[in-house]
Design a protein around this motif. Structure first.
Motif, PDB file in Angstrom:
ATOM      1  N   GLU A   1       4.968  10.757  -5.763  1.00 43.35           N
ATOM      2  CA  GLU A   1       6.015  11.078  -6.475  1.00 43.35           C
ATOM      3  C   GLU A   1       5.733  11.579  -8.033  1.00 43.35           C
ATOM      4  O   GLU A   1       6.211  12.519  -8.397  1.00 43.35           O
ATOM      5  CB  GLU A   1       6.887  10.022  -6.598  1.00 43.35           C
ATOM      6  N   ALA A   2       4.872  10.814  -8.585  1.00 40.53           N
ATOM      7  CA  ALA A   2       4.277  11.188  -9.780  1.00 40.53           C
ATOM      8  C   ALA A   2       3.568  12.454  -9.921  1.00 40.53           C
ATOM      9  O   ALA A   2       3.584  13.216 -10.851  1.00 40.53           O
ATOM     10  CB  ALA A   2       3.426  10.131 -10.471  1.00 40.53           C
ATOM     11  N   LEU A   3       3.088  12.979  -8.734  1.00 44.73           N
ATOM     12  CA  LEU A   3       2.278  14.229  -8.664  1.00 44.73           C
ATOM     13  C   LEU A   3       3.157  15.280  -8.230  1.00 44.73           C
ATOM     14  O   LEU A   3       2.882  16.431  -8.117  1.00 44.73           O
ATOM     15  CB  LEU A   3       1.067  14.125  -7.633  1.00 44.73           C
TER      16      LEU A   3
ATOM     17  N   ASN B   1       9.081  20.070  -2.618  1.00 44.72           N
ATOM     18  CA  ASN B   1       8.749  21.599  -2.271  1.00 44.72           C
ATOM     19  C   ASN B   1       7.096  21.839  -2.637  1.00 44.72           C
ATOM     20  O   ASN B   1       6.307  22.831  -2.024  1.00 44.72           O
ATOM     21  CB  ASN B   1       9.412  22.729  -2.486  1.00 44.72           C
ATOM     22  N   LYS B   2       6.732  21.123  -3.569  1.00 46.97           N
ATOM     23  CA  LYS B   2       5.365  21.365  -4.139  1.00 46.97           C
ATOM     24  C   LYS B   2       4.125  21.260  -2.895  1.00 46.97           C
ATOM     25  O   LYS B   2       3.198  21.772  -3.093  1.00 46.97           O
ATOM     26  CB  LYS B   2       4.996  20.195  -5.083  1.00 46.97           C
ATOM     27  N   VAL B   3       4.416  20.633  -1.772  1.00 44.13           N
ATOM     28  CA  VAL B   3       3.580  20.353  -0.600  1.00 44.13           C
ATOM     29  C   VAL B   3       3.128  21.567  -0.051  1.00 44.13           C
ATOM     30  O   VAL B   3       2.344  21.983   0.713  1.00 44.13           O
ATOM     31  CB  VAL B   3       4.046  19.345   0.295  1.00 44.13           C
ATOM     32  N   MET B   4       4.037  22.538  -0.263  1.00 41.86           N
ATOM     33  CA  MET B   4       4.147  24.048   0.351  1.00 41.86           C
ATOM     34  C   MET B   4       3.146  24.830  -0.375  1.00 41.86           C
ATOM     35  O   MET B   4       2.365  25.728   0.346  1.00 41.86           O
ATOM     36  CB  MET B   4       5.410  24.726   0.096  1.00 41.86           C
ATOM     37  N   GLU B   5       2.410  24.377  -1.477  1.00 40.38           N
ATOM     38  CA  GLU B   5       1.432  24.958  -2.018  1.00 40.38           C
ATOM     39  C   GLU B   5       0.171  24.733  -1.370  1.00 40.38           C
ATOM     40  O   GLU B   5      -0.690  25.679  -1.416  1.00 40.38           O
ATOM     41  CB  GLU B   5       1.096  24.217  -3.597  1.00 40.38           C
TER      42      GLU B   5
ATOM     43  N   SER C   1       0.921  -1.088  -0.112  1.00 39.87           N
ATOM     44  CA  SER C   1       0.259  -0.006   0.083  1.00 39.87           C
ATOM     45  C   SER C   1       0.937   1.223   0.101  1.00 39.87           C
ATOM     46  O   SER C   1       0.503   2.118  -0.760  1.00 39.87           O
ATOM     47  CB  SER C   1      -0.889  -0.053   1.187  1.00 39.87           C
ATOM     48  N   ALA C   2       1.871   1.109   0.811  1.00 37.18           N
ATOM     49  CA  ALA C   2       3.043   2.366   1.054  1.00 37.18           C
ATOM     50  C   ALA C   2       3.428   2.601  -0.293  1.00 37.18           C
ATOM     51  O   ALA C   2       3.838   3.728  -1.005  1.00 37.18           O
ATOM     52  CB  ALA C   2       3.908   2.292   2.058  1.00 37.18           C
ATOM     53  N   GLN C   3       3.910   1.426  -1.159  1.00 32.64           N
ATOM     54  CA  GLN C   3       4.607   1.632  -2.402  1.00 32.64           C
ATOM     55  C   GLN C   3       3.718   2.304  -3.394  1.00 32.64           C
ATOM     56  O   GLN C   3       4.004   3.215  -4.364  1.00 32.64           O
ATOM     57  CB  GLN C   3       5.039   0.290  -3.204  1.00 32.64           C
ATOM     58  N   ARG C   4       2.406   1.894  -3.560  1.00 30.04           N
ATOM     59  CA  ARG C   4       1.355   2.458  -4.356  1.00 30.04           C
ATOM     60  C   ARG C   4       1.285   4.131  -4.142  1.00 30.04           C
ATOM     61  O   ARG C   4       1.103   4.746  -5.000  1.00 30.04           O
ATOM     62  CB  ARG C   4       0.070   1.818  -4.283  1.00 30.04           C
ATOM     63  N   ILE C   5       1.004   4.369  -3.084  1.00 30.58           N
ATOM     64  CA  ILE C   5       0.681   5.724  -2.316  1.00 30.58           C
ATOM     65  C   ILE C   5       1.802   6.675  -2.742  1.00 30.58           C
ATOM     66  O   ILE C   5       1.830   7.845  -3.459  1.00 30.58           O
ATOM     67  CB  ILE C   5       0.378   5.875  -0.883  1.00 30.58           C
ATOM     68  N   VAL C   6       3.155   6.178  -2.348  1.00 28.87           N
ATOM     69  CA  VAL C   6       4.549   7.003  -2.688  1.00 28.87           C
ATOM     70  C   VAL C   6       4.510   7.066  -4.305  1.00 28.87           C
ATOM     71  O   VAL C   6       4.921   8.152  -4.421  1.00 28.87           O
ATOM     72  CB  VAL C   6       5.552   6.006  -1.946  1.00 28.87           C
TER      73      VAL C   6
END
Length: 260
Positions: A56-58, A74-78, A47-52
């Motif tokens: 990563e793709a996003l 740094n995209k999480v800062m958006e 499950s972690a592999q699919r989520i990560v």
């Protein structure tokens, strides 16, 4: 989180797990392997592999090509920046926080409730040396902080008691009050006084005062607090000068919020 909402058939557990993975990273977990992510979040490795992979793709996490460990991108800062930009309370508060910061030359901050904690959403830092700096998004517990007790003071008494019962009360310093009934009394004393106090209960060397910000319905929605280092302020000076200042600042923000 409201347990009734989690029990709804509309609740999406995949989204919950994805957000939990992002929240798992921090100062203690800057870089994690898939196995560490799975263990920290409490999910299977697959499950972690699919989520990560999806994150990563996003563009929200990145993988070191050498260590193969993951870290936040740094995209999480958006997301956080969008919250700050869309929050009208912060817009209303900033001029008053800035003015108080100029008047006392100490760090003045605005925090909002998040579960049993208060989260920093705005801060104006002192020009003088400071003992510790809390970044926007940092959290601190309600029960032992001036901001938390100020927020609690703006709630119905039954709700205050409920939040204190649910709090994981533990000694963060040698001065931390661990008695829920005593903390409740301190909250009510702060309500009567118009500002709450925390003298070295959360951080040694910090004498803090805070006051609640109310919405149009008369319910606390945030708190203003100022950090007064013990090296520059005595307890009497904090109570005599900074207490009234933070009360006035919170009152001005409340009036601005109600005017919208």
């Amino acid at each position: 989180m409201d347990s009734d909402l989690k029990d709804s058939p509309m609740f999406n557990q995949s989204v919950e797990k994805g957000l939990a993975v992002l929240a798992a990273f921090g100062a203690r977990n800057r870089h994690m392997s898939l196995g560490q992510i799975a263990e920290t979040v409490g999910i299977t490795r697959s499950s972690a592999q699919r989520i990560v992979f999806t994150l990563e793709a996003l563009g929200y996490v990145a993988k070191d090509p050498y260590t193969r460990r993951y870290e936040l991108a740094n995209k999480v800062m958006e997301i956080g920046c969008n919250y700050v930009a869309s929050n009208t309370l912060i817009d209303s508060a900033n001029p008053f926080l800035s003015a108080m910061n100029s008047n006392c030359d100490e760090t003045v901050s605005l925090t909002e409730p998040c579960g049993l904690n208060m989260v920093y959403v705005a801060s104006f830092t002192s020009r003088k040396p400071i003992v510790a700096h809390q970044a926007i998004g940092s959290r601190m517990p309600m029960y032992c902080t001036a901001a938390g007790r100020a927020y609690l003071a703006g709630l119905p008494e039954a709700e205050i008691q409920s939040l204190l019962r649910d709090s994981d009360i533990k000694p963060l310093t040698s001065h931390t009050n661990l008695d829920r009934e005593e903390i409740f009394k301190q909250v009510l004393e702060g309500r009567a006084r118009g500002y709450s106090i925390n003298f070295e209960e959360y951080y040694i060397g910090h004498l803090n005062v805070g006051a609640p910000v109310y919405n149009k319905d008369g319910r606390a929605v945030a708190a203003v607090h100022v950090v007064a280092p013990g090296s520059r302020w005595t307890a009497d000076e904090v109570l005599g000068k900074l207490g009234p200042m933070v009360r006035e600042c919170a009152g001005a923000i409340t009036n601005a919020v109600r005017a919208h």
